[in-house]
Structures are given as structure tokens and as C-alpha cells.
Design a protein around this motif. Structure first.
Motif, PDB file in Angstrom:
ATOM      1  N   LYS A  80       4.133   8.067  -9.937  1.00  0.00           N
ATOM      2  CA  LYS A  80       5.354   7.268  -9.800  1.00  0.00           C
ATOM      3  C   LYS A  80       5.120   5.984  -9.015  1.00  0.00           C
ATOM      4  O   LYS A  80       5.914   5.048  -9.100  1.00  0.00           O
ATOM      5  N   THR A  81       4.048   5.939  -8.207  1.00  0.00           N
ATOM      6  CA  THR A  81       3.803   4.723  -7.435  1.00  0.00           C
ATOM      7  C   THR A  81       3.435   3.560  -8.346  1.00  0.00           C
ATOM      8  O   THR A  81       3.784   2.409  -8.062  1.00  0.00           O
ATOM      9  N   THR A  82       2.750   3.833  -9.450  1.00  0.00           N
ATOM     10  CA  THR A  82       2.354   2.744 -10.354  1.00  0.00           C
ATOM     11  C   THR A  82       3.567   2.100 -11.029  1.00  0.00           C
ATOM     12  O   THR A  82       3.747   0.881 -10.931  1.00  0.00           O
ATOM     13  N   PRO A  83       4.427   2.863 -11.717  1.00  0.00           N
ATOM     14  CA  PRO A  83       5.580   2.194 -12.329  1.00  0.00           C
ATOM     15  C   PRO A  83       6.545   1.607 -11.310  1.00  0.00           C
ATOM     16  O   PRO A  83       7.117   0.538 -11.553  1.00  0.00           O
ATOM     17  N   ASN A 127       0.830  -1.204   0.000  1.00  0.00           N
ATOM     18  CA  ASN A 127       0.000   0.000   0.000  1.00  0.00           C
ATOM     19  C   ASN A 127       0.862   1.250   0.000  1.00  0.00           C
ATOM     20  O   ASN A 127       1.659   1.469   0.915  1.00  0.00           O
ATOM     21  N   THR A 128       0.670   2.098  -1.010  1.00  0.00           N
ATOM     22  CA  THR A 128       1.394   3.364  -1.111  1.00  0.00           C
ATOM     23  C   THR A 128       0.612   4.513  -0.482  1.00  0.00           C
ATOM     24  O   THR A 128       0.838   5.678  -0.814  1.00  0.00           O
ATOM     25  N   TRP A 129      -0.290   4.187   0.445  1.00  0.00           N
ATOM     26  CA  TRP A 129      -0.996   5.231   1.181  1.00  0.00           C
ATOM     27  C   TRP A 129      -0.015   6.096   1.950  1.00  0.00           C
ATOM     28  O   TRP A 129       0.978   5.620   2.510  1.00  0.00           O
ATOM     29  N   SER A 130      -0.279   7.396   1.968  1.00  0.00           N
ATOM     30  CA  SER A 130       0.475   8.330   2.799  1.00  0.00           C
ATOM     31  C   SER A 130      -0.328   9.617   2.883  1.00  0.00           C
ATOM     32  O   SER A 130      -0.929  10.050   1.901  1.00  0.00           O
ATOM     33  N   ASP A 131      -0.319  10.242   4.054  1.00  0.00           N
ATOM     34  CA  ASP A 131      -0.950  11.552   4.177  1.00  0.00           C
ATOM     35  C   ASP A 131      -0.249  12.583   3.314  1.00  0.00           C
ATOM     36  O   ASP A 131      -0.844  13.603   2.943  1.00  0.00           O
ATOM     37  N   LEU A 132       1.026  12.336   2.978  1.00  0.00           N
ATOM     38  CA  LEU A 132       1.779  13.263   2.133  1.00  0.00           C
ATOM     39  C   LEU A 132       1.759  12.849   0.661  1.00  0.00           C
ATOM     40  O   LEU A 132       2.469  13.429  -0.155  1.00  0.00           O
ATOM     41  N   THR A 133       0.948  11.849   0.338  1.00  0.00           N
ATOM     42  CA  THR A 133       0.665  11.522  -1.066  1.00  0.00           C
ATOM     43  C   THR A 133      -0.838  11.691  -1.240  1.00  0.00           C
ATOM     44  O   THR A 133      -1.612  10.729  -1.149  1.00  0.00           O
ATOM     45  N   PRO A 134      -1.301  12.928  -1.442  1.00  0.00           N
ATOM     46  CA  PRO A 134      -2.748  13.189  -1.403  1.00  0.00           C
ATOM     47  C   PRO A 134      -3.551  12.365  -2.392  1.00  0.00           C
ATOM     48  O   PRO A 134      -4.695  12.006  -2.097  1.00  0.00           O
ATOM     49  N   CYS A 135      -2.978  12.057  -3.546  1.00  0.00           N
ATOM     50  CA  CYS A 135      -3.708  11.249  -4.528  1.00  0.00           C
ATOM     51  C   CYS A 135      -4.006   9.842  -4.006  1.00  0.00           C
ATOM     52  O   CYS A 135      -4.915   9.179  -4.489  1.00  0.00           O
ATOM     53  N   ASN A 136      -3.197   9.386  -3.032  1.00  0.00           N
ATOM     54  CA  ASN A 136      -3.339   8.035  -2.490  1.00  0.00           C
ATOM     55  C   ASN A 136      -3.905   8.054  -1.073  1.00  0.00           C
ATOM     56  O   ASN A 136      -3.870   7.046  -0.377  1.00  0.00           O
ATOM     57  N   GLY A 137      -4.423   9.198  -0.645  1.00  0.00           N
ATOM     58  CA  GLY A 137      -4.843   9.356   0.732  1.00  0.00           C
ATOM     59  C   GLY A 137      -6.000   8.474   1.154  1.00  0.00           C
ATOM     60  O   GLY A 137      -6.245   8.293   2.347  1.00  0.00           O
ATOM     61  N   HIS A 138      -6.726   7.911   0.192  1.00  0.00           N
ATOM     62  CA  HIS A 138      -7.875   7.069   0.510  1.00  0.00           C
ATOM     63  C   HIS A 138      -7.564   5.574   0.405  1.00  0.00           C
ATOM     64  O   HIS A 138      -8.455   4.738   0.571  1.00  0.00           O
ATOM     65  N   LEU A 139      -6.305   5.231   0.153  1.00  0.00           N
ATOM     66  CA  LEU A 139      -5.979   3.825  -0.099  1.00  0.00           C
ATOM     67  C   LEU A 139      -6.048   2.962   1.159  1.00  0.00           C
ATOM     68  O   LEU A 139      -6.187   1.739   1.062  1.00  0.00           O
ATOM     69  N   ARG A 140      -5.942   3.563   2.340  1.00  0.00           N
ATOM     70  CA  ARG A 140      -6.102   2.767   3.558  1.00  0.00           C
ATOM     71  C   ARG A 140      -7.510   2.172   3.607  1.00  0.00           C
ATOM     72  O   ARG A 140      -7.686   0.990   3.942  1.00  0.00           O
ATOM     73  N   GLU A 141      -8.508   2.983   3.291  1.00  0.00           N
ATOM     74  CA  GLU A 141      -9.887   2.488   3.303  1.00  0.00           C
ATOM     75  C   GLU A 141     -10.101   1.463   2.190  1.00  0.00           C
ATOM     76  O   GLU A 141     -10.778   0.445   2.376  1.00  0.00           O
ATOM     77  N   SER A 198       5.153  11.100  -3.846  1.00  0.00           N
ATOM     78  CA  SER A 198       4.096  11.941  -4.398  1.00  0.00           C
ATOM     79  C   SER A 198       4.679  12.994  -5.329  1.00  0.00           C
ATOM     80  O   SER A 198       5.605  13.719  -4.959  1.00  0.00           O
ATOM     81  N   GLU A 199       4.111  13.109  -6.515  1.00  0.00           N
ATOM     82  CA  GLU A 199       4.590  14.112  -7.475  1.00  0.00           C
ATOM     83  C   GLU A 199       4.375  15.527  -6.963  1.00  0.00           C
ATOM     84  O   GLU A 199       5.143  16.430  -7.267  1.00  0.00           O
ATOM     85  N   ALA A 233       9.599  13.750  -7.767  1.00  0.00           N
ATOM     86  CA  ALA A 233       9.269  12.373  -7.407  1.00  0.00           C
ATOM     87  C   ALA A 233       9.986  11.373  -8.301  1.00  0.00           C
ATOM     88  O   ALA A 233      10.274  10.248  -7.887  1.00  0.00           O
ATOM     89  N   MET A 234      10.303  11.779  -9.523  1.00  0.00           N
ATOM     90  CA  MET A 234      10.981  10.867 -10.439  1.00  0.00           C
ATOM     91  C   MET A 234      12.337  10.434  -9.891  1.00  0.00           C
ATOM     92  O   MET A 234      12.797   9.323 -10.154  1.00  0.00           O
ATOM     93  N   MET A 235      12.975  11.277  -9.105  1.00  0.00           N
ATOM     94  CA  MET A 235      14.261  10.906  -8.521  1.00  0.00           C
ATOM     95  C   MET A 235      14.103   9.710  -7.591  1.00  0.00           C
ATOM     96  O   MET A 235      15.055   8.954  -7.372  1.00  0.00           O
ATOM     97  N   TYR A 236      12.897   9.510  -7.056  1.00  0.00           N
ATOM     98  CA  TYR A 236      12.674   8.460  -6.069  1.00  0.00           C
ATOM     99  C   TYR A 236      11.921   7.260  -6.630  1.00  0.00           C
ATOM    100  O   TYR A 236      11.666   6.307  -5.895  1.00  0.00           O
TER     101      TYR A 236
END
Length: 580
Positions: free
Chosen positions: A130-133, A52-66, A91-92, A99-102
């Protein structure tokens, strides 16, 4: 399809940790029981890692915990044992310098997490681009059964009666402020309307593109890419994905069975049809490198050149991902490609069925969103791969987002040595530039930035914007946000920081862009180019230490995916001996 399910039952990978009654087994199993798991969960049922790439600092993924709870429900229902594992999330919109550096760091970390822990299969929970690739790169490297479920796009943005896309309108409104067409207060008001629900960018930006690439590759269940984040059907998709991964483990259906050369060619053609992001180029090249498949920029041009862009979404068109889902989503696009003879129909998917079996009955419910070919945004979409003495190893341009009148253009170069030089000079009315010029920026590639930031869509100078001009030819070794638009040449290779010809371009030189003939030419003799390169001194200093230093030393060029040179190929799931 040549895939044959493995015999079941058989000894699973997780049983090397949990099976039997040795001291080592009890060490692994006993500690996990402190979470309240009963003994029979360790009896040989598939252990599924929910990465799970959930993180409060990755807003696009902020709902992945649920969303992960729905995946767990599906795994339990199918007789599996779900374990949720938080993994590196870049997070981009928050990570600096980019984010590409990471992406490579995330892929490396996730690969080791998959290999070093007792999981038999993996659900890759991704969203921000970047989480997908990165997770797909890791899955390809380890090659245990894996399946993608994305978080889905945000709902449409609306501002003063106008449909607005996250990212795309950020660039447009920013330019409007510089041109004096919009006030700063109006810009701030629009900010509240751009991102009004959970999810990734609602345009056909990199996040939606990579969700589409996962589905086109066969690594996600059919229909996954476009379901909005807050739609109940997104939760159903997550639960069905949880059910499916258990059967994939039983069948031993692995990424290497699915991510074939034919699957990558399907994805490239799909990218052309959807008007997908140029970022897909570096990501798919890197993913193919992890599988050991030879995929090149030439494949991108060969497969994508004759594909019409039929998805009428921003930044190429006018709609957003919500409408794309309601129109039928990616299955409709893949069905069109199949009917046009542009799809390897027998390519296997995570469903265990061929991609054609998955999409052949798809219906298009809105032909203004998914256009008939005769009304395509551009008849030759895809990604144009340009070569010439300015880009010996290639550069890319997205025709569906470019201005037709600039696709063949010769202009005087106005050169910026790096992003700081650009920022310092672009707003100066004394800058000698007009709309016929070609803006050139150096030292923003994988080594030069470092990380190859999304700065290639350089904003135009205010003096040009005030004339009503909205596009100019721009060339760099950087990337561009998938939400951006314009006649922008990107990923110029070799990059300036490696001593590519881009490094020696000077203000006043003339450059010719010829997209139909795939040519990018610096109007200098070979002798002059050689002489300038001989005098060139690299202005980019290697970072002193840390991950940035490793990145600088090991990152490859954009033309091969900007992965690390030591991460190519599939290393498999075997792990070192137990130390306990």
C-alpha cells in the motif's frame, strides 16, 4: 516524446520559504540551521524531500532507513539538498482491520506533507504494497518532480529442499494442515524459512506487482522493480535515483508528464505479462483518478485480454523474484511487449528518455523464468473483467492463478453473510458443500468490511480438502492477496453493503461463471432480483466516528479505485499564504 526541459536556473518552489532576508524567510531558514546546515545550502539549490515509509512495524520496509542514506549521497553528489521526511506507513501484515483502509489516509497525509513543506522534488521510498500506490497517488495530486525507489524483494525462501514463496506458501501450508497433510510443528518450522531477509514478498504479490507498475508507468528508473533488497545493486539504484531527482527538478519533469493514459495502458499490459496482482486494478484506477485521466475496468479488459503471462513466478508459476532479477527483470518483459506491438514506445520515463529507449537492448538470461510466448503460462493473462447481473459494474479474476477446468463453471451457491459467518461455519463437517459448489461471501467490500480486506481467497472446507481438492470457485466483494491463487472472483461491484445484487444471493441459488465470455450470472429472473433487493436491509452499520466514519462516508467503489470522492483530480503544489 514531447517533453522539453524547463529553463535553468529559475526560482524554485523552496525559495518561497528560504530565499531572501525577510522576517518570514529567516523564520523558515534559521530554525533549519539548528541542524548544522551552512548558509549556502539555501542559495537556490534543489531541496529534495526523501519521503520514507520506513517503520519497525512495516517489516517489508524495515531497511529503508539505511537505503535512504544512499539516496542522500546521490542528491548531494548532484548538487541538491536532501531532507528526509518520515511519512505514513501502512503495513499489510500488521495493520488491522486491513492496510487498504489506510491507503487513502496515507495518500492524503503525504499529499499535504509534500504541498505544505519547502521541497522542490521528492524521492518516494516505498515497499510494502500500500505504500507504493499511496505515495504515487500523493505525487500525482501535488505534481512536483517525483521518482520511486522501492526496497526490493526478499531472498528466496527454502524449506526442506523446496523453494517457498512468502504468502503463497503460507496459504498452501495452512490448507495442508487442515487437510491433515502437514503437522502444526512442520508449519511452524516452515515459518522460519519464508522470510529470511529484508524486503517485500518474494513472489509476484502486490508489492512486487506495484514495484513493476511504478517502473512500467515510467516513475522509477529502469530495472528498479526486481533487485533484491539485500543485493548491493539495490543500494546503487537508490544512489542513482538520488542523482536523477535533482536533474528532474532542474528540468521540471513532473508526474503529469509521465503518468499519461498511454503509460497506464503500458502498465496494464505489463501486469498481464508478469501475472500481477488483482490489487493493481484498484491502485492504478485510484492513481489515474488523481491525475484526472479516465481509466476504467473496460480499459483493463481491453488492454490486458490478449497479453500472454510470460513471467514464471509464484503464485502463477514456480520461481521467485530473485530468479526474475537474474533473468533480466522487468526490462525484458517491457521489451517483449514492445516487440509484440503492445507497448506505447514513446511514453516518457523519469530518466528523460522513452520507455523503449530504456529497454530495447534488454537480454533474457533465463527462458525458464521469463518464458517465450509459445511457452507462456497462459496465452490470455491480464485481469479478466467479468460483468453480468451479479456484477453490473464489474468483478475481476486473475486467469494465470486460476484452474483451467473452473473457468467455465455453474454451481450451487453456498453463502456466507460476512467474514465472521465464514469463519464460524467453514470448518463444520455438517456444512452442505462439495467441490462443485460456488462459495460466496458478502459485505467485505470497501464499505462492508470496512476497507475491503484480503479475505476473498477463502480457504476451502476441510471436508473438501481431504478429498485432494485444492480449488473451488469463490466470489466476493473483497480483495485477495497478490501472493494468493485460485479461481477467485473479486471486487464484485456494486458491493453488497451498497445494495449490489451480491447482497441478495442465497444458499441454493445457482451461479454461472464464464471467464472466456467475461460473464458472471446469477440464475434468477430480473423480477426475482428486484423483489429481493426491495426487501433487502443493509446489515452494515456505519462506524460511529473517527477516520472509519469518514472512510465509510466517502470511499468509492472498487470499480473506480476505492479512493475518496473528494480526492479526485490534481490539486497542484500551490500552498496557502505564510502565517508568520
Amino acid at each position: 516524446m514531447s517533453f522539453k526541459p524547463a529553463e535553468w536556473p529559475r526560482k524554485l518552489r523552496s525559495q518561497h520559504w528560504y530565499g531572501g532576508n525577510s522576517r518570514d524567510t529567516i523564520y523558515h531558514r534559521g530554525w533549519l540551521k539548528n541542524q548544522g546546515y551552512p548558509h549556502d545550502l539555501f542559495d537556490g539549490r534543489p531541496v529534495i524531500g526523501i519521503l520514507n515509509t520506513w517503520s519497525d512495524l512495516t517489516p517489508c520496509n524495515g531497511h529503508l532507513r539505511e537505503l535512504a542514506e544512499k539516496v542522500k549521497a546521490g542528491i548531494w553528489e548532484a548538487g541538491g539538498f536532501p531532507v528526509e521526511v518520515p511519512v505514513f506507513s501502512a503495513s499489510e501484515n500488521t495493520f488491522r482491520p486491513t492496510a487498504m483502509m489506510y491507503r487513502n489516509l496515507a495518500a492524503m497525509a503525504v499529499e499535504e506533507a509534500m504541498r505544505g513543506q519547502p521541497i522542490d522534488g521528492a524521492v518516494l521510498m516505498v515497499g510494502c504494497d500500500k505504500t507504493t500506490p499511496s505515495l504515487l497517488m500523493a505525487a500525482a495530486s501535488v505534481d512536483i518532480p517525483s521518482i520511486v525507489v522501492t526496497g526490493g524483494p526478499m531472498l528466496n525462501g527454502w524449506f526442506r529442499g523446496e523453494r517457498i514463496g512468502s504468502g503463497t506458501h503460507l496459504w498452501k501450508f495452512s490448507e495442508a494442515v487442515k487437510a491433515g497433510e502437514m503437522t502444526q510443528d512442520e508449519f511452524l518450522e516452515a515459518e522460519q524459512a519464508m522470510s529470511r531477509s529484508s524486503g517485500t514478498c518474494n513472489t509476484m504479490g502486490t508489492a512486487s506487482t506495484m514495484a513493476s507498475m511504478a517502473e512500467a508507468l515510467g516513475m522509477a528508473l529502469s530495472g528498479n522493480a526486481a533487485i533484491p533488497a539485500v543485493d548491493s545493486r539495490r543500494r546503487v539504484m537508490a544512489q542513482m535515483t538520488g542523482r536523477r531527482i535533482v536533474q528532474m527538478v532542474k528540468d521540471d519533469l513532473k508526474p503529469s508528464d509521465i503518468m499519461t493514459k498511454e503509460a497506464f495502458e503500458n502498465a496494464i499490459r505489463c501486469n498481464g505479462a508478469i501475472g500481477g496482482s488483482t490489487n493493481a486494478v484498484v491502485h492504478l484506477l485510484a492513481m489515474a483518478g488523481r491525475t484526472g485521466i479516465e481509466l476504467t475496468l473496460d480499459d483493463w479488459d481491453r488492454c490486458g485480454r490478449d497479453v500472454a503471462t510470460i513471467v514464471n513466478l509464484m503464485p502463477s508459476g514456480k520461481y521467485l523474484m530473485e530468479e526474475f532479477f537474474y533473468a533480466g527483470g522487468l526490462p525484458v518483459v517491457l521489451k517483449h511487449l514492445g516487440e509484440a506491438g503492445l507497448l506505447h514506445k514513446d511514453a516518457l520515463t523519469v530518466s528523460g528518455e522513452s520507455i523503449w529507449d530504456e529497454v530495447k537492448d534488454a537480454k533474457n538470461w533465463n527462458e525458464d523464468v521469463i518464458l517465450p510466448v509459445e511457452k507462456a503460462l497462459t496465452q490470455q493473462g491480464g485481469i479478466a473483467v467479468l460483468k453480468g447481473n451479479l456484477a453490473p459494474l464489474g468483478a475481476v479474476l486473475k486467469p494465470s492463478a486460476a484452474s483451467p477446468h473452473l473457468m467455465q463453471h455453474r454451481g450451487r451457491a453456498v453463502v456466507f453473510e460476512d467474514i465472521d459467518d465464514y469463519k464460524a461455519r467453514i470448518n463444520d463437517d455438517a456444512l452442505d458443500i462439495d467441490e462443485t459448489c460456488i462459495m460466496v461471501m458478502k459485505n467485505c467490500g470497501p464499505k462492508g468490511y470496512p476497507g475491503m480486506a484480503e479475505v476473498g481467497n477463502m480457504g476451502l472446507p476441510p471436508k473438501v480438502l481431504k478429498k485432494g481438492i485444492t480449488d473451488m470457485v469463490r466470489i466476493s466483494d473483497a480483495r485477495m492477496s497478490g501472493t494468493a491463487y485460485g479461481t477467485v472472483v473479486l471486487h464484485t461491484s456494486p458491493e453488497a453493503a451498497r445494495g449490489g445484487p451480491l447482497a441478495i444471493v442465497r444458499t441454493g441459488d445457482f451461479i454461472e461463471l464464464d471467464v472466456p465470455n467475461r460473464r458472471l450470472h446469477l440464475d434468477l429472473s430480473d423480477e426475482e432480483i428486484a423483489a429481493r433487493l426491495a426487501d433487502w436491509k443493509n446489515p452494515v452499520e456505519p462506524p460511529a466516528s473517527g477516520y472509519a466514519r469518514m472512510f465509510h462516508e466517502h470511499v468509492e467503489g472498487a470499480d473506480t479505485g476505492a479512493d475518496f470522492d473528494f480526492l479526485k483530480g490534481c490539486r497542484g503544489s500551490e500552498v496557502g499564504r505564510d502565517s508568520h
